[in-house]
Write a protein that holds these residues in place. Sequence first.
Motif, PDB file in Angstrom:
ATOM      1  N   MET A 131      11.013  -8.229 -31.487  1.00  0.00           N
ATOM      2  CA  MET A 131      10.492  -7.035 -31.366  1.00  0.00           C
ATOM      3  C   MET A 131      10.339  -6.721 -29.807  1.00  0.00           C
ATOM      4  O   MET A 131      10.249  -5.210 -29.546  1.00  0.00           O
ATOM      5  CB  MET A 131       9.042  -6.950 -32.082  1.00  0.00           C
ATOM      6  CG  MET A 131       9.284  -7.312 -33.449  1.00  0.00           C
ATOM      7  SD  MET A 131       7.638  -7.457 -34.120  1.00  0.00           S
ATOM      8  CE  MET A 131       6.767  -5.885 -33.882  1.00  0.00           C
ATOM      9  N   GLU A 132      10.693  -7.443 -28.957  1.00  0.00           N
ATOM     10  CA  GLU A 132      10.395  -7.247 -27.247  1.00  0.00           C
ATOM     11  C   GLU A 132      11.680  -6.681 -26.846  1.00  0.00           C
ATOM     12  O   GLU A 132      11.759  -6.167 -25.802  1.00  0.00           O
ATOM     13  CB  GLU A 132       9.841  -8.291 -26.943  1.00  0.00           C
ATOM     14  CG  GLU A 132       8.459  -8.782 -27.149  1.00  0.00           C
ATOM     15  CD  GLU A 132       8.248 -10.179 -26.467  1.00  0.00           C
ATOM     16  OE1 GLU A 132       9.220 -10.639 -25.856  1.00  0.00           O
ATOM     17  OE2 GLU A 132       7.064 -10.751 -26.679  1.00  0.00           O
ATOM     18  N   THR A 133      12.928  -6.649 -27.611  1.00  0.00           N
ATOM     19  CA  THR A 133      13.920  -6.220 -27.190  1.00  0.00           C
ATOM     20  C   THR A 133      14.330  -4.607 -27.303  1.00  0.00           C
ATOM     21  O   THR A 133      13.531  -4.170 -28.260  1.00  0.00           O
ATOM     22  CB  THR A 133      15.323  -6.967 -27.835  1.00  0.00           C
ATOM     23  OG1 THR A 133      15.198  -6.718 -29.488  1.00  0.00           O
ATOM     24  CG2 THR A 133      15.224  -8.411 -27.704  1.00  0.00           C
ATOM     25  N   GLU A 134      15.097  -4.012 -26.608  1.00  0.00           N
ATOM     26  CA  GLU A 134      15.439  -2.621 -26.537  1.00  0.00           C
ATOM     27  C   GLU A 134      16.122  -2.160 -27.620  1.00  0.00           C
ATOM     28  O   GLU A 134      15.889  -1.049 -28.161  1.00  0.00           O
ATOM     29  CB  GLU A 134      16.000  -2.235 -25.381  1.00  0.00           C
ATOM     30  CG  GLU A 134      17.402  -2.758 -25.115  1.00  0.00           C
ATOM     31  CD  GLU A 134      17.916  -2.264 -23.812  1.00  0.00           C
ATOM     32  OE1 GLU A 134      17.538  -1.111 -23.272  1.00  0.00           O
ATOM     33  OE2 GLU A 134      18.813  -3.060 -23.180  1.00  0.00           O
TER      34      GLU A 134
ATOM     35  N   HIS B  66       5.169 -14.761 -36.936  1.00  0.00           N
ATOM     36  CA  HIS B  66       5.316 -14.554 -35.735  1.00  0.00           C
ATOM     37  C   HIS B  66       6.901 -14.447 -35.611  1.00  0.00           C
ATOM     38  O   HIS B  66       7.614 -14.529 -34.286  1.00  0.00           O
ATOM     39  CB  HIS B  66       4.841 -15.405 -34.680  1.00  0.00           C
ATOM     40  CG  HIS B  66       3.404 -15.282 -34.825  1.00  0.00           C
ATOM     41  ND1 HIS B  66       2.500 -13.967 -34.311  1.00  0.00           N
ATOM     42  CD2 HIS B  66       2.193 -16.356 -35.190  1.00  0.00           C
ATOM     43  CE1 HIS B  66       1.267 -14.503 -34.434  1.00  0.00           C
ATOM     44  NE2 HIS B  66       1.108 -15.621 -35.087  1.00  0.00           N
TER      45      HIS B  66
ATOM     46  N   TYR C 251       9.520 -12.438 -35.947  1.00  0.00           N
ATOM     47  CA  TYR C 251      10.085 -11.467 -35.315  1.00  0.00           C
ATOM     48  C   TYR C 251       9.459 -11.179 -33.815  1.00  0.00           C
ATOM     49  O   TYR C 251      10.164  -9.878 -33.302  1.00  0.00           O
ATOM     50  CB  TYR C 251      10.304 -10.391 -36.273  1.00  0.00           C
ATOM     51  CG  TYR C 251      11.058 -10.477 -37.441  1.00  0.00           C
ATOM     52  CD1 TYR C 251      12.418 -10.533 -37.200  1.00  0.00           C
ATOM     53  CD2 TYR C 251      10.460 -10.608 -38.547  1.00  0.00           C
ATOM     54  CE1 TYR C 251      13.317 -10.695 -38.493  1.00  0.00           C
ATOM     55  CE2 TYR C 251      11.390 -10.873 -39.786  1.00  0.00           C
ATOM     56  CZ  TYR C 251      12.643 -10.772 -39.621  1.00  0.00           C
ATOM     57  OH  TYR C 251      13.279 -10.956 -40.794  1.00  0.00           O
ATOM     58  N   ASP C 252       8.699 -11.854 -33.460  1.00  0.00           N
ATOM     59  CA  ASP C 252       7.934 -11.440 -32.001  1.00  0.00           C
ATOM     60  C   ASP C 252       8.821 -11.174 -30.931  1.00  0.00           C
ATOM     61  O   ASP C 252       8.888 -10.284 -30.343  1.00  0.00           O
ATOM     62  CB  ASP C 252       7.106 -12.452 -31.652  1.00  0.00           C
ATOM     63  CG  ASP C 252       5.766 -12.414 -32.791  1.00  0.00           C
ATOM     64  OD1 ASP C 252       5.568 -11.292 -33.582  1.00  0.00           O
ATOM     65  OD2 ASP C 252       4.814 -13.020 -32.727  1.00  0.00           O
ATOM     66  N   LYS C 253       9.911 -12.247 -30.836  1.00  0.00           N
ATOM     67  CA  LYS C 253      10.805 -12.197 -29.683  1.00  0.00           C
ATOM     68  C   LYS C 253      11.785 -11.122 -29.765  1.00  0.00           C
ATOM     69  O   LYS C 253      12.100 -10.337 -28.749  1.00  0.00           O
ATOM     70  CB  LYS C 253      11.557 -13.505 -29.358  1.00  0.00           C
ATOM     71  CG  LYS C 253      10.735 -14.693 -29.158  1.00  0.00           C
ATOM     72  CD  LYS C 253      11.494 -15.758 -28.738  1.00  0.00           C
ATOM     73  CE  LYS C 253      10.399 -17.146 -28.373  1.00  0.00           C
ATOM     74  NZ  LYS C 253      11.302 -18.249 -28.171  1.00  0.00           N
TER      75      LYS C 253
ATOM     76  N   PHE D  49      15.471  -3.192 -30.921  1.00  0.00           N
ATOM     77  CA  PHE D  49      14.939  -3.457 -32.225  1.00  0.00           C
ATOM     78  C   PHE D  49      14.612  -2.088 -32.885  1.00  0.00           C
ATOM     79  O   PHE D  49      14.923  -2.044 -33.994  1.00  0.00           O
ATOM     80  CB  PHE D  49      13.672  -3.953 -32.001  1.00  0.00           C
ATOM     81  CG  PHE D  49      12.697  -4.475 -33.125  1.00  0.00           C
ATOM     82  CD1 PHE D  49      12.928  -5.430 -34.025  1.00  0.00           C
ATOM     83  CD2 PHE D  49      11.528  -3.830 -33.435  1.00  0.00           C
ATOM     84  CE1 PHE D  49      12.202  -5.670 -35.167  1.00  0.00           C
ATOM     85  CE2 PHE D  49      10.747  -3.856 -34.669  1.00  0.00           C
ATOM     86  CZ  PHE D  49      11.260  -4.947 -35.340  1.00  0.00           C
TER      87      PHE D  49
END
Length: 321
Positions: free
Chosen positions: A290-293, A284, A286-288, A295
């Motif tokens: 991956m939520e950005t525009e 996990h 890169y989870d945060k 990524f």
Amino acid sequence: MLNPEPIIYAAIFLGVLLAVEGIYLLVFGDSIRMNSRVNRRIDMLEKGTDREKVLETLRREREQHKSCSRIPLLSIISDRADKAKIAFSPKALIMIMVFLSIAAFLALSFGTSASFPIRLGLAPVMGVGAVYMWLNKKAKARMALIEEQLPDAVELMVRSLRVGHPFSSAVNIVAQEVADPLGTEFGIIADEAAYGMDITESLNNMAESIGLQDLRFLAVAVNIQQKSGGNLAEILEGLAKVIRARFKLFRRVKAITAEAKWSGMFLSFFPLLALIGINLAQPHYYDKVMETEFFIPAVLVVGVFLGINIIFMRMMVNIKV
């Protein structure tokens, strides 16, 4: 907790790759072991097969993969299959790729939690990619062996010409004395010449089929001598020295650039290995991000730069001899 899915993907692809070799050995194992020890054309003649029938069989095998050369994706596979001279026909190769793709899809379905579109897209890549890698390995091994055999074959022709044999007899001696793969290729030339085909045309066909520069030199040298005259033995002796010198120089360049090649491969694939290692250690991580525009654009930019890096690394160490 370690994520085992990347390891499972790699294991499935490795299994598919080994399955290609397993199928080939299962179907053609006896003939492969036989052909590795003898000249296949001579073996067929000794078994009582008619010379014309042997020539027809060998020419058909030489041309069988050229029928797929205009099909976009299959042309790449057929080119490698033609260089490798495998026993599989084009239809058999297509069936094997379909079978391996289905097997990979089933393995992905039972072994991973990937979604249906991912499994559907990844399975053909594994099936076709495994066949291509296997064919590429076979083709490189065969080309390397032909390059190693060629100087000895040309020198054998030189000795034959100096004792008074015509060039067609010199070719026939190479066909009888040299092992495969080069022995059978020269055997096709000898048989075609025996049935009335111009020997320079046969040499050109062999050179274009195999695609080695040294064989093209041989075909051009014989063609020029046939048209303008001259001492063919001296011409071929000089050609044999050039081929052997190029072969030694190529080996030397390969040894000198080996470290650079491995460094380039390491620098090219290290980011991917680091990414896999991080995902295995921290699934996990890169989870945060991956939520950005940003990524997806960042991933695409990194992928493009990695591709450019691989291309330039190969260009730097791909020295032509």
